[in-house]
Design a protein around this motif. Structure first.
Motif, short mmCIF file in Angstrom:
data_model
loop_
_atom_site.label_atom_id
_atom_site.label_comp_id
_atom_site.label_asym_id
_atom_site.label_seq_id
_atom_site.Cartn_x
_atom_site.Cartn_y
_atom_site.Cartn_z
N SER A 437 0.84 -1.21 0.00
CA SER A 437 0.00 0.00 0.00
C SER A 437 0.87 1.26 0.00
O SER A 437 2.03 1.23 0.44
CB SER A 437 -0.91 -0.01 1.23
OG SER A 437 -0.12 0.10 2.39
N TRP A 441 -3.37 3.84 0.01
CA TRP A 441 -4.07 3.34 -1.18
C TRP A 441 -3.55 1.95 -1.53
O TRP A 441 -2.40 1.60 -1.25
CB TRP A 441 -3.86 4.30 -2.36
CG TRP A 441 -4.42 5.65 -2.09
CD1 TRP A 441 -3.73 6.71 -1.57
CD2 TRP A 441 -5.78 6.09 -2.24
NE1 TRP A 441 -4.59 7.78 -1.40
CE2 TRP A 441 -5.84 7.43 -1.81
CE3 TRP A 441 -6.94 5.47 -2.71
CZ2 TRP A 441 -7.02 8.16 -1.83
CZ3 TRP A 441 -8.13 6.21 -2.73
CH2 TRP A 441 -8.16 7.53 -2.29
N HIS A 445 -5.31 -1.82 -6.86
CA HIS A 445 -6.32 -0.87 -7.33
C HIS A 445 -5.97 0.48 -6.71
O HIS A 445 -6.43 0.80 -5.61
CB HIS A 445 -7.72 -1.33 -6.92
CG HIS A 445 -8.08 -2.67 -7.47
ND1 HIS A 445 -7.94 -2.98 -8.81
CD2 HIS A 445 -8.54 -3.80 -6.89
CE1 HIS A 445 -8.31 -4.23 -9.02
NE2 HIS A 445 -8.67 -4.75 -7.86
N THR A 446 -5.17 1.23 -7.42
CA THR A 446 -4.59 2.44 -6.81
C THR A 446 -5.61 3.55 -6.59
O THR A 446 -5.31 4.55 -5.97
CB THR A 446 -3.42 2.96 -7.66
OG1 THR A 446 -3.86 3.01 -9.02
CG2 THR A 446 -2.20 2.06 -7.60
N ASP A 447 -6.83 3.35 -7.09
CA ASP A 447 -7.88 4.35 -6.84
C ASP A 447 -8.74 3.96 -5.64
O ASP A 447 -9.72 4.62 -5.32
CB ASP A 447 -8.77 4.51 -8.09
CG ASP A 447 -9.40 3.17 -8.51
OD1 ASP A 447 -8.86 2.10 -8.13
OD2 ASP A 447 -10.44 3.19 -9.18
N LYS A 448 -8.36 2.86 -4.98
CA LYS A 448 -9.15 2.41 -3.81
C LYS A 448 -8.27 2.39 -2.58
O LYS A 448 -7.08 2.04 -2.67
CB LYS A 448 -9.70 1.01 -4.05
CG LYS A 448 -10.78 0.97 -5.08
CD LYS A 448 -11.45 -0.39 -5.05
CE LYS A 448 -12.59 -0.39 -6.06
NZ LYS A 448 -12.80 -1.71 -6.62
N LYS A 449 -8.88 2.70 -1.44
CA LYS A 449 -8.13 2.60 -0.18
C LYS A 449 -7.84 1.14 0.12
O LYS A 449 -8.67 0.26 -0.17
CB LYS A 449 -8.97 3.18 0.97
CG LYS A 449 -9.02 4.70 0.98
CD LYS A 449 -7.86 5.27 1.75
CE LYS A 449 -7.84 6.78 1.65
NZ LYS A 449 -6.58 7.37 2.05
#
Ligand code: SF4
Length: 497
Positions: A437, A441, A445-449
């Motif tokens: 992480s 993030w 899926h770098t757009d999701k926490k």
């Protein structure tokens, strides 16, 4: 003289040096010859305790560490095999462990692994049937079998930790998982790569606070512009190069010769600092051409060892984020989120958490007042082959919208603040966050926490942040796939039974 890594690292008087080799996508040819040449020179030099060999790094196919390792091992140099959970299910992993034992290569670095990369025909299917904690336990259980069969030479398992995290949630998740790995049987620790000395100190302080004293090796790397860029952009999960350092490396390498000299110097300085801080060794990476550079790093370390404290300021540039969380700093004042984010957090995290927690207490607690009634109902539905009915009309309509439920039949949401490790984490981690992480993030899926960051915030909101990931959660029971997890729970068929 043949050196035995497990003996050397276990002796607190030693400062151990290991060298990481990264095989390529060839079975013969220049890349293989180069690595074997480096290993041969490392053996001849005599200062390297073992080479460690990566396992499909970046998730891309490469020559197996088992094969290359066995050739190097036969030449007299000890080997640490990287063993990830990405490419094989538990059957394949156990079989691989037996094969390694048979070959005499029992130093294992147990890793969850980077996410799947590309092989022939495109992206590979990510397996992640186990996580690194369960893999460590598997190796520990195989040790019992080895002993029973009269083999005193046991697996010597190590684990990785990434202290280079900027947020409170990730930092605590990393240390929590480290504690679990050590509890599961890891005998040594190797850090990911980073350049913040405060984070290196933090790791040692954490272990002291927990009264744990495993040998810890710090990663040291020959930083080139290419590797610095990849780490700065987050393309090497868990490794961290801040913007200021990246800019510095680019300037240093305007002339290759001076760039290389500075890179050797930086690696040597970090090496002596780690020794000064109480690390039990260093793990050198970034060596792709010849052993000469490693020799130069070690020679330089000998020259500057006594003045390690003079170099601390060079590694004090932080993580490049003014809000970086340090475990042993005074707790920084909590930052208030802007109103829209606070509303979003409540709707997506805190309210569903409260709802699912309440439902769990009422319906999925073996001590709940109505538990015998649920059990009876589960028995009747099973006897009459009607379990699908409950799943269709009640379980799926509730769990699919709230959890994107995958119908694994062995629900583990209660271990992750009522988030789902199957749908919420691409690596299906049940025992703590992977090391990949970045600023909270997800690596994949770098757009999701990261699901563990979300879980920490949920728990912290209820004053339970310290409980994140404390339990050891067994791996998913695949025999229950696509069945009703509610019924499985009440009949004691799932992992809680
Ligand atoms: S959700 Fe977290 S633990 Fe899972 S893959 Fe992403 S970063 Fe790793």
């Amino acid at each position: 003289m043949i050196r035995i890594f497990s003996d050397e690292i276990s002796n607190p008087k030693n400062f151990v040096v290991t060298l990481e080799l990264v095989p390529g996508r060839e079975s013969v040819g220049r890349s293989v010859d180069t690595l074997k040449g480096i290993a041969r020179d490392a053996f001849g030099d005599g200062r390297i305790s073992a080479v460690s060999i990566t396992d499909n790094p970046g998730g891309n196919p490469s020559l197996s560490p088992d094969v290359l390792g066995s050739e190097i091992f036969k030449c007299g140099l000890d080997v640490i095999v990287h063993f990830t959970c990405r490419d094989m299910n538990r059957v394949g992993m156990e079989s691989r462990a037996l094969q390694l034992a048979r070959m005499g290569m029992k130093n294992i670095l147990a890793l969850t692994g980077d996410y799947s990369g590309k092989g022939f025909g495109g992206q590979g299917k990510p397996v992640f049937d186990y996580d690194s904690v369960i893999l460590t336990r598997l190796l520990k259980s195989l040790n019992k079998r080895l002993l029973t069969s009269g083999d005193p030479d046991l697996f010597f398992t190590g684990c990785a930790v990434s202290p280079f995290k900027t947020t409170e949630a990730e930092t605590l998740a990393q240390y929590g998982k480290l504690d679990k790995k050590l509890g599961a049987g890891a005998s040594f620790v190797i850090t990911q790569l980073g350049y913040d000395v405060k984070k290196f100190r933090e790791l040692i302080s954490h272990l002291h606070q927990k009264r744990m004293n495993p040998p810890v090796m710090g990663s040291v790397y020959l930083l080139s512009p290419r590797s610095a860029r990849a780490m700065n952009k987050g393309r090497v999960p868990g490794a961290h190069v801040a913007d200021t350092l990246f800019d510095q490396v680019i300037k240093e390498w305007t002339h290759t010769r001076s760039g290389l000299k500075t890179a050797i110097d930086r690696a040597a300085k970090l090496g002596v600092i780690l020794k000064g801080l109480g690390y039990r060794g260093i793990h050198i990476g970034g060596i792709h051409r010849s052993f000469k550079t490693v020799g130069a790093i070690l020679d330089r370390m000998d020259e500057i060892e006594d003045s390690w404290e003079d170099f601390l300021t060079e590694f004090n540039m932080g993580m490049g984020n003014a809000n970086t969380y340090y475990y042993f700093d005074k707790t920084p004042a909590p930052q208030k989120l802007p109103l829209p984010s606070r509303i979003k957090e409540k709707l997506t995290d805190h309210y569903p958490h409260f709802l699912l927690k309440t439902a769990h207490t009422l319906f999925f607690d073996k001590n709940a007042r109505l538990a015998p009634v649920y059990r009876k109902l589960a028995e009747v539905l099973t006897k009459t082959n009607k379990t699908w009915l409950l799943k269709l009309i009640l379980e799926d309509p509730m769990k699919k919208p709230l959890l994107s439920c995958q119908s694994c039949g062995d629900c583990a949401i209660q271990h992750l603040a009522f988030l789902c490790p199957e749908s919420g984490c691409p690596k299906h981690t049940r025992n703590g966050a992977c090391g990949g992480s970045r600023d909270g993030w997800c690596e994949v899926h770098t757009d999701k926490k990261c699901v563990w960051t979300r879980a920490y915030h949920r728990l912290k909101y209820c004053g339970l942040g310290h409980t994140l990931g404390q339990e050891l959660v067994p791996p998913r029971m695949w025999e229950l796939n696509k069945t009703s997890s509610w019924i499985n729970f009440h009949l004691g068929k799932d992992h809680q039974g």
